[in-house]
Design a protein around this motif. Sequence first.
Motif, mmCIF file in Angstrom:
data_model
loop_
_atom_site.group_PDB
_atom_site.id
_atom_site.type_symbol
_atom_site.label_atom_id
_atom_site.label_comp_id
_atom_site.label_asym_id
_atom_site.label_seq_id
_atom_site.Cartn_x
_atom_site.Cartn_y
_atom_site.Cartn_z
ATOM 1 N N TRP A 150 28.805 31.117 38.971
ATOM 2 C CA TRP A 150 30.062 31.111 39.737
ATOM 3 C C TRP A 150 30.200 32.396 40.553
ATOM 4 O O TRP A 150 30.563 32.355 41.734
ATOM 5 N N LEU A 151 29.902 33.525 39.954
ATOM 6 C CA LEU A 151 30.048 34.793 40.662
ATOM 7 C C LEU A 151 29.149 34.860 41.893
ATOM 8 O O LEU A 151 29.524 35.438 42.917
ATOM 9 N N ASP A 152 27.982 34.258 41.800
ATOM 10 C CA ASP A 152 27.022 34.288 42.911
ATOM 11 C C ASP A 152 27.086 33.032 43.778
ATOM 12 O O ASP A 152 26.211 32.819 44.619
ATOM 13 N N THR A 153 28.110 32.202 43.555
ATOM 14 C CA THR A 153 28.321 30.948 44.313
ATOM 15 C C THR A 153 27.056 30.094 44.370
ATOM 16 O O THR A 153 26.657 29.603 45.420
ATOM 17 N N ARG A 154 26.430 29.929 43.231
ATOM 18 C CA ARG A 154 25.213 29.116 43.172
ATOM 19 C C ARG A 154 25.547 27.632 43.028
ATOM 20 O O ARG A 154 26.617 27.257 42.533
ATOM 21 N N THR A 155 24.609 26.809 43.424
ATOM 22 C CA THR A 155 24.740 25.370 43.259
ATOM 23 C C THR A 155 24.869 25.026 41.776
ATOM 24 O O THR A 155 24.151 25.568 40.940
ATOM 25 N N GLY A 156 25.803 24.145 41.457
ATOM 26 C CA GLY A 156 25.982 23.724 40.077
ATOM 27 C C GLY A 156 26.928 24.583 39.273
ATOM 28 O O GLY A 156 27.119 24.343 38.075
ATOM 29 N N ALA A 157 27.559 25.565 39.915
ATOM 30 C CA ALA A 157 28.511 26.419 39.203
ATOM 31 C C ALA A 157 29.751 25.612 38.795
ATOM 32 O O ALA A 157 30.133 24.652 39.469
ATOM 33 N N PHE A 158 30.357 26.002 37.712
ATOM 34 C CA PHE A 158 31.617 25.387 37.276
ATOM 35 C C PHE A 158 32.676 25.602 38.351
ATOM 36 O O PHE A 158 32.757 26.672 38.957
ATOM 37 N N ASN A 159 33.481 24.604 38.580
ATOM 38 C CA ASN A 159 34.512 24.672 39.619
ATOM 39 C C ASN A 159 35.833 25.176 39.024
ATOM 40 O O ASN A 159 36.504 24.463 38.276
ATOM 41 N N HIS A 165 47.177 30.587 41.588
ATOM 42 C CA HIS A 165 47.389 31.980 41.983
ATOM 43 C C HIS A 165 47.729 32.163 43.457
ATOM 44 O O HIS A 165 47.826 33.296 43.922
ATOM 45 N N VAL A 166 47.887 31.091 44.186
ATOM 46 C CA VAL A 166 48.222 31.204 45.607
ATOM 47 C C VAL A 166 49.499 30.432 45.893
ATOM 48 O O VAL A 166 49.825 29.449 45.224
ATOM 49 N N GLU A 167 50.234 30.901 46.899
ATOM 50 C CA GLU A 167 51.491 30.240 47.257
ATOM 51 C C GLU A 167 51.240 28.992 48.096
ATOM 52 O O GLU A 167 51.951 27.994 47.966
ATOM 53 N N GLU A 168 50.252 29.064 48.956
ATOM 54 C CA GLU A 168 49.908 27.921 49.792
ATOM 55 C C GLU A 168 48.449 27.557 49.559
ATOM 56 O O GLU A 168 47.573 28.404 49.603
ATOM 57 N N GLU A 169 48.213 26.276 49.334
ATOM 58 C CA GLU A 169 46.863 25.839 48.999
ATOM 59 C C GLU A 169 46.018 25.558 50.244
ATOM 60 O O GLU A 169 45.432 24.488 50.387
ATOM 61 N N ASN A 170 45.944 26.525 51.150
ATOM 62 C CA ASN A 170 45.023 26.334 52.275
ATOM 63 C C ASN A 170 43.670 26.939 51.907
ATOM 64 O O ASN A 170 43.577 27.841 51.071
ATOM 65 N N SER A 171 42.634 26.452 52.537
ATOM 66 C CA SER A 171 41.275 26.813 52.141
ATOM 67 C C SER A 171 40.994 28.297 52.281
ATOM 68 O O SER A 171 40.266 28.881 51.468
ATOM 69 N N ASP A 172 41.584 28.939 53.290
ATOM 70 C CA ASP A 172 41.340 30.372 53.486
ATOM 71 C C ASP A 172 41.921 31.193 52.337
ATOM 72 O O ASP A 172 41.274 32.110 51.830
ATOM 73 N N GLN A 173 43.149 30.868 51.959
ATOM 74 C CA GLN A 173 43.778 31.600 50.855
ATOM 75 C C GLN A 173 43.008 31.400 49.551
ATOM 76 O O GLN A 173 42.804 32.340 48.780
ATOM 77 N N LEU A 174 42.595 30.171 49.298
ATOM 78 C CA LEU A 174 41.868 29.880 48.073
ATOM 79 C C LEU A 174 40.542 30.625 48.038
ATOM 80 O O LEU A 174 40.175 31.226 47.021
ATOM 81 N N GLN A 175 39.835 30.620 49.144
ATOM 82 C CA GLN A 175 38.551 31.312 49.202
ATOM 83 C C GLN A 175 38.723 32.817 49.085
ATOM 84 O O GLN A 175 37.941 33.485 48.396
ATOM 85 N N ASP A 176 39.754 33.362 49.742
ATOM 86 C CA ASP A 176 40.001 34.804 49.661
ATOM 87 C C ASP A 176 40.293 35.233 48.223
ATOM 88 O O ASP A 176 39.845 36.295 47.772
ATOM 89 N N LYS A 177 41.078 34.420 47.518
ATOM 90 C CA LYS A 177 41.419 34.751 46.128
ATOM 91 C C LYS A 177 40.169 34.756 45.252
ATOM 92 O O LYS A 177 39.960 35.666 44.436
ATOM 93 N N GLU A 178 39.315 33.757 45.421
ATOM 94 C CA GLU A 178 38.093 33.691 44.627
ATOM 95 C C GLU A 178 37.141 34.834 44.963
ATOM 96 O O GLU A 178 36.501 35.408 44.073
ATOM 97 N N GLU A 179 37.074 35.181 46.233
ATOM 98 C CA GLU A 179 36.193 36.277 46.632
ATOM 99 C C GLU A 179 36.671 37.605 46.075
ATOM 100 O O GLU A 179 35.854 38.486 45.785
ATOM 101 N N LYS A 180 37.968 37.756 45.908
ATOM 102 C CA LYS A 180 38.491 38.997 45.331
ATOM 103 C C LYS A 180 38.032 39.137 43.874
ATOM 104 O O LYS A 180 37.667 40.233 43.425
ATOM 105 N N VAL A 181 38.049 38.025 43.141
ATOM 106 C CA VAL A 181 37.579 38.051 41.760
ATOM 107 C C VAL A 181 36.079 38.341 41.726
ATOM 108 O O VAL A 181 35.609 39.179 40.949
#
Length: 260
Positions: free
Chosen positions: A97-106, A114-130
């Motif tokens: 998951w940390l390395d965004t590999r194929t087959g990672a748990f979703n 953890h986001v106020e609006e479920e748009n793809s940019d916000q979701l991706q930004d939150k995951e990238e921060k982790v």
Amino acid sequence: MMARSPFKLYHVHGMDSRQYLEDYFSDKPSMSFREDALIFPIQALTETFTKGHIKGDILVDFSSGPLVHHLYAASEFFKHILVLKIRDRCILELKRWLDTRTGAFNWRHVTKLHVEEENSDQLQDKEEKVRSAAQHVVKCDLEKENMTDPIVLPPADCIISAWLLDVICKDQDDYIRYLRKFSGLLKPGGHLLIIGCLGRTYAIIGKDKIRDFAYDEDFAKKALVGAGFVIDNCKVKRRTAVSDLTDYKAVIFIAAHKEK
């Protein structure tokens, strides 16, 4: 000849890391632990961190399995999250998951919490921060004086331990011993955040029945004080999940700090 115990030990025999995630932390309709294993810990951690007094450079995560959901809130307040694992299989699953590999748990169902609006940019930004914060995953040995030998960790500002003490401790003495080990990784005044299950004796993961150390709220509090911690907050949520996979009675969250 004594009969073989039907139980397996997490830190000795390991477990099916992906099955653990699917059964206890996924968004499958059949997953009945959402309120207890996802919502309650996330809310408790978010509330704790947003108060603003727990922050710094280094947070050490010492938890069971390849968990991620408890790190989202922490990633907003710490530059570096050092993840300690005792099993290679957990490391491999987590790094997928940390390395965004194929087959990672979703974990997207957690990101949405953890986001106020479920748009793809916000979701991706939150995951990238982790992912950015939790780039250091280190194997450790519980019985070594320096658990990460030959690596020497810098003193941590905070430790999160989610469900680990439940599965590595065989009795009360073990629980207190590991709390003292955690204390040794912390700066004076550093914080310890614990998530665990009260009264749990087993958890079924795939074909395996993992043995747990059953304890109650009173013991956990006394153990922390005995190990040199001051308790700042404690929350207990009675079990809501209906499942035969495990027999816990409640989930506990404790925030404490190491005496200076």
